[in-house]
Write an enzyme that holds these catalytic residues in place. Structure first.
Site, PDB file in Angstrom:
ATOM      1  CB  CYS A  42      11.717   5.100   3.293  1.00  0.00           C
ATOM      2  SG  CYS A  42      11.603   5.404   5.081  1.00  0.00           S
ATOM      3  CG  ASP A  44       8.499   9.415   5.440  1.00  0.00           C
ATOM      4  OD1 ASP A  44       7.439   9.979   5.111  1.00  0.00           O
ATOM      5  OD2 ASP A  44       9.350   9.963   6.156  1.00  0.00           O
ATOM      6  NE  ARG A  46       7.528  12.853   5.514  1.00  0.00           N
ATOM      7  CZ  ARG A  46       8.523  13.375   6.238  1.00  0.00           C
ATOM      8  NH1 ARG A  46       8.596  14.665   6.409  1.00  0.00           N
ATOM      9  NH2 ARG A  46       9.459  12.593   6.770  1.00  0.00           N
ATOM     10  CG  HIS A  98      12.672   9.730   2.226  1.00  0.00           C
ATOM     11  ND1 HIS A  98      12.408  10.649   3.210  1.00  0.00           N
ATOM     12  CD2 HIS A  98      12.570   8.513   2.830  1.00  0.00           C
ATOM     13  CE1 HIS A  98      12.144  10.010   4.350  1.00  0.00           C
ATOM     14  NE2 HIS A  98      12.234   8.720   4.152  1.00  0.00           N
ATOM     15  CB  CYS A 101      15.414   9.053   5.652  1.00  0.00           C
ATOM     16  SG  CYS A 101      14.803   7.440   6.171  1.00  0.00           S
TER      17      CYS A 101
HETATM   18 CO    CO Z   1      12.574   7.343   5.616  1.00  0.00          CO
END
Ligand code: CO
Length: 208
Positions: A42, A44, A46, A98, A101
């Site tokens: 992803c 993201d 993080r 993750h 999400c």
């Molecule tokens: Co995500």
């Protein structure tokens, strides 16, 4: 404001640090890359691929998009898979989702999110396919997290069904497809017990 000086300073210090531990590090990498892993994760912030598994540049070929989606009409993702498998000859393709999400959460919501709703159509279909089971869970976070796991399995299945991976397996090239999930709350990766090394094992993908 225009040149983001701070980031350039960080970059210089980072490069110096790496060179101190291995003076030839960059010159070796400049000659070739030979990663063993393709990471599909992803976007993201993080969930950065290299950091999570504590690996240096050169170790992982990476493709990231919102909700780690693998669509057979996405030329970007398919090109990455083709280059990784046919040219770099990676041995492992890791689909890593993750928990928590935002893309998965958006796919479960009724509201209009704009353009992103088109991207998330295939996740919404996975939700519809498993809706009875998901909606049984009382807690919203648990519902999202179950769909996060089911999405990893479904996207890993899409990797397995891609023409590139099918061709690699037919030709006897060793290639394993894995499904993992990362917990942003404690930094720990979990293996979803999804590991496919030939077409006969695709049915092992949980929930498919
Ligand atoms: Co995500």
């Amino acid at each position: 404001m225009r040149i983001l000086k701070d980031l350039f300073e960080r970059n210089r210090m980072w490069a110096e640090r790496l060179k101190r531990s291995d003076p030839d590090f960059f010159s070796k990498l400049a000659r070739q890359q030979s990663p063993e892993y393709l990471w599909i994760g992803c976007s993201d912030s993080r969930v950065p691929a290299n950091e999570i598994v504590d690996m240096l540049p050169g170790a992982i070929f990476v493709h990231r998009n919102i909700a780690n989606v693998v669509n057979h009409s996405d030329l970007n993702c398919l090109s990455v898979i083709q280059y990784a498998v046919e040219v770099l000859r990676v041995k492992h393709i890791i689909v890593c989702g993750h928990y928590g999400c935002g893309g998965i959460r958006a796919a479960m919501e009724e509201m209009d999110h704009g353009l992103i709703d088109n991207w998330l159509q295939s996740v919404r279909e996975i939700y519809r396919r498993h809706q009875d089971r998901i909606d049984l869970l009382g807690d919203e976070q648990e519902r999202i997290n179950l769909l996060c796991e089911l999405n990893v399995a479904a996207q890993a299945a899409n990797v397995c069904r891609s023409t590139v991976v099918q061709r690699a397996w037919r030709s006897g090239q060793p290639l394993a497809v894995h499904g993992w999930i990362y917990d942003i709350r404690d930094g720990i990766l979990k293996d979803l017990d999804v590991c496919v090394t030939n077409p006969d094992e695709i049915s092992r993908l949980l929930g498919i």
